[in-house]
Design an enzyme around this catalytic site. Structure first.
Site, short mmCIF file in Angstrom:
data_model
loop_
_atom_site.label_atom_id
_atom_site.label_comp_id
_atom_site.label_asym_id
_atom_site.label_seq_id
_atom_site.Cartn_x
_atom_site.Cartn_y
_atom_site.Cartn_z
N LYS A 11 4.33 3.35 -8.32
CA LYS A 11 4.38 4.45 -7.33
C LYS A 11 5.79 4.65 -6.78
O LYS A 11 6.66 3.77 -6.92
CB LYS A 11 3.37 4.15 -6.22
CG LYS A 11 1.91 4.20 -6.71
CD LYS A 11 0.94 3.98 -5.54
CE LYS A 11 -0.51 4.12 -5.99
NZ LYS A 11 -1.45 3.91 -4.85
N TYR A 51 -5.68 12.75 -7.65
CA TYR A 51 -6.41 12.11 -6.55
C TYR A 51 -7.53 13.01 -6.01
O TYR A 51 -7.96 12.83 -4.86
CB TYR A 51 -5.45 11.71 -5.43
CG TYR A 51 -4.79 10.36 -5.65
CD1 TYR A 51 -5.54 9.21 -5.95
CD2 TYR A 51 -3.41 10.20 -5.54
CE1 TYR A 51 -4.93 7.98 -6.14
CE2 TYR A 51 -2.80 8.96 -5.73
CZ TYR A 51 -3.58 7.85 -6.02
OH TYR A 51 -2.98 6.62 -6.19
N PHE A 59 -6.62 10.82 4.71
CA PHE A 59 -5.26 10.49 4.29
C PHE A 59 -4.81 11.28 3.06
O PHE A 59 -3.71 11.08 2.55
CB PHE A 59 -5.12 8.98 4.02
CG PHE A 59 -6.09 8.43 3.00
CD1 PHE A 59 -5.86 8.58 1.64
CD2 PHE A 59 -7.23 7.74 3.41
CE1 PHE A 59 -6.74 8.08 0.70
CE2 PHE A 59 -8.13 7.22 2.47
CZ PHE A 59 -7.87 7.39 1.11
N ARG A 87 -6.64 -4.51 -12.46
CA ARG A 87 -7.02 -4.40 -11.04
C ARG A 87 -6.79 -5.74 -10.33
O ARG A 87 -6.30 -5.78 -9.19
CB ARG A 87 -8.50 -3.99 -10.89
CG ARG A 87 -8.83 -2.60 -11.40
CD ARG A 87 -8.40 -1.50 -10.48
NE ARG A 87 -9.07 -1.49 -9.21
CZ ARG A 87 -8.94 -0.52 -8.30
NH1 ARG A 87 -8.16 0.55 -8.57
NH2 ARG A 87 -9.56 -0.57 -7.16
N THR A 93 -6.15 -3.01 -2.23
CA THR A 93 -5.47 -1.76 -1.86
C THR A 93 -4.48 -1.99 -0.73
O THR A 93 -3.35 -1.50 -0.76
CB THR A 93 -6.51 -0.71 -1.44
OG1 THR A 93 -7.50 -0.58 -2.47
CG2 THR A 93 -5.87 0.64 -1.19
N ARG A 104 0.69 -6.18 -5.48
CA ARG A 104 0.72 -5.61 -4.13
C ARG A 104 1.09 -6.65 -3.08
O ARG A 104 1.76 -6.32 -2.09
CB ARG A 104 -0.62 -4.95 -3.82
CG ARG A 104 -0.76 -3.59 -4.54
CD ARG A 104 -2.16 -3.09 -4.54
NE ARG A 104 -2.25 -1.68 -4.96
CZ ARG A 104 -3.40 -1.08 -5.26
NH1 ARG A 104 -4.54 -1.75 -5.17
NH2 ARG A 104 -3.41 0.19 -5.64
N ASN A 114 1.61 1.22 -1.67
CA ASN A 114 1.15 -0.07 -2.18
C ASN A 114 1.57 -0.33 -3.63
O ASN A 114 0.92 -1.07 -4.36
CB ASN A 114 -0.37 -0.21 -1.99
CG ASN A 114 -1.15 0.90 -2.68
OD1 ASN A 114 -0.57 1.74 -3.36
ND2 ASN A 114 -2.45 0.91 -2.51
N HIS A 117 -0.81 1.80 -9.04
CA HIS A 117 -2.16 2.32 -9.23
C HIS A 117 -2.74 1.74 -10.51
O HIS A 117 -2.02 1.57 -11.49
CB HIS A 117 -2.16 3.85 -9.35
CG HIS A 117 -3.41 4.38 -9.97
ND1 HIS A 117 -4.56 4.59 -9.25
CD2 HIS A 117 -3.73 4.68 -11.26
CE1 HIS A 117 -5.52 5.03 -10.07
NE2 HIS A 117 -5.04 5.09 -11.30
N GLU A 128 -7.76 9.42 -16.85
CA GLU A 128 -6.40 9.31 -16.31
C GLU A 128 -5.36 9.20 -17.43
O GLU A 128 -4.28 9.80 -17.34
CB GLU A 128 -6.32 8.13 -15.35
CG GLU A 128 -7.11 8.39 -14.06
CD GLU A 128 -7.19 7.21 -13.12
OE1 GLU A 128 -7.81 7.37 -12.04
OE2 GLU A 128 -6.66 6.12 -13.43
P1 ATP Z 1 -5.33 3.30 -6.63
O1 ATP Z 1 -6.42 4.34 -6.89
O2 ATP Z 1 -4.00 3.94 -6.25
O3 ATP Z 1 -5.21 2.32 -7.74
P2 ATP Z 1 -7.15 1.80 -5.03
O4 ATP Z 1 -8.15 2.12 -6.10
O5 ATP Z 1 -6.91 0.36 -4.71
O6 ATP Z 1 -5.74 2.44 -5.37
P3 ATP Z 1 -8.22 3.98 -3.49
O7 ATP Z 1 -9.31 3.78 -2.50
O8 ATP Z 1 -8.56 4.61 -4.80
O9 ATP Z 1 -7.51 2.57 -3.70
O10 ATP Z 1 -7.09 4.82 -2.76
C1 ATP Z 1 -6.11 5.52 -3.51
C2 ATP Z 1 -4.79 5.38 -2.83
O11 ATP Z 1 -4.85 6.07 -1.59
C3 ATP Z 1 -4.39 3.95 -2.44
O12 ATP Z 1 -3.82 3.21 -3.49
C4 ATP Z 1 -3.41 4.21 -1.33
O13 ATP Z 1 -2.13 4.59 -1.83
C5 ATP Z 1 -4.06 5.39 -0.62
N1 ATP Z 1 -4.95 4.96 0.47
C6 ATP Z 1 -6.16 4.37 0.34
N2 ATP Z 1 -6.72 4.13 1.54
C7 ATP Z 1 -5.83 4.58 2.46
C8 ATP Z 1 -5.81 4.64 3.88
N3 ATP Z 1 -6.82 4.17 4.62
N4 ATP Z 1 -4.71 5.17 4.47
C9 ATP Z 1 -3.69 5.68 3.75
N5 ATP Z 1 -3.65 5.66 2.41
C10 ATP Z 1 -4.70 5.12 1.76
MG MG Z 2 -8.48 4.09 -6.80
#
Ligand code: ATP
Ligand code: MG
Length: 140
Positions: A11, A51, A59, A87, A93, A104, A114, A117, A128
């Site tokens: 990222k 997304y 967010f 993962r 996350t 992370r 973070n 992805h 994706e």
């Molecule tokens: P990713 O999809 O990026 O691999 P993830 O699957 O661990 O991450 P998701 O729940 O899919 O988490 O959220 C997607 C992305 O949105 C997160 O990686 C983070 O960058 C952002 N995000 C998630 N939760 C929050 C939050 N509460 N506040 C701000 N940003 C968030």
């Molecule tokens: Mg995700």
């Protein structure tokens, strides 16, 4: 265990801090193979599409702003149990909750910034990878 493909993004926060090589080393040291890779900068429509599953979340707007704030490195990774293994390598996350030894934990700044992805299942992995790569770019 089946050979799988998954999709990864280094990222903008991690690219900006010069962490591409460190993160790719963690990925390849874990046994994952890079099938395809490129540096790119997403435009708003591309990031919103990526997304889209989060579009109702509070967010979402900030997440899209962040993902287009600078270049990213996208890759297609391949290996046994690649989706779950990547993962696990990324960690939780929220970097504050990520286990030691994960990407992370080492490099994440906040729940949003973070560092990386990874696809969360076989269907999202397929979608994706296809969202970012043509078949002739998966050469590894
Ligand atoms: P990713 O999809 O990026 O691999 P993830 O699957 O661990 O991450 P998701 O729940 O899919 O988490 O959220 C997607 C992305 O949105 C997160 O990686 C983070 O960058 C952002 N995000 C998630 N939760 C929050 C939050 N509460 N506040 C701000 N940003 C968030
Ligand atoms: Mg995700």
């Amino acid at each position: 265990m089946a050979i799988e493909r998954t999709f990864s993004i280094i990222k903008p926060d991690a690219v900006e801090r010069g962490l591409i090589a460190e993160i790719l080393k963690m990925i390849t040291d874990s046994g994952l193979k890079i099938k395809g890779m490129k540096m790119m900068r997403m435009d708003r429509a591309k990031a919103e599409g990526f997304y889209a599953v989060h579009k109702e979340r509070p967010f979402f707007g900030e997440l899209v702003d962040y993902m287009i704030s600078g270049p990213v490195v996208v890759s297609c990774l391949e290996g046994e149990n690649a989706i779950e293994n990547y993962r696990k390598l990324m960690g939780a996350t929220n970097p504050a909750q990520a286990e030691e030894g994960t990407i992370r934990a080492a490099y994440g700044m906040s729940i949003q910034n973070n560092a990386c992805h990874g696809s969360d299942g076989p269907d999202t992995a397929r979608t994706e990878v296809a969202y970012f790569f043509n078949d002739d770019e998966l050469v590894g």
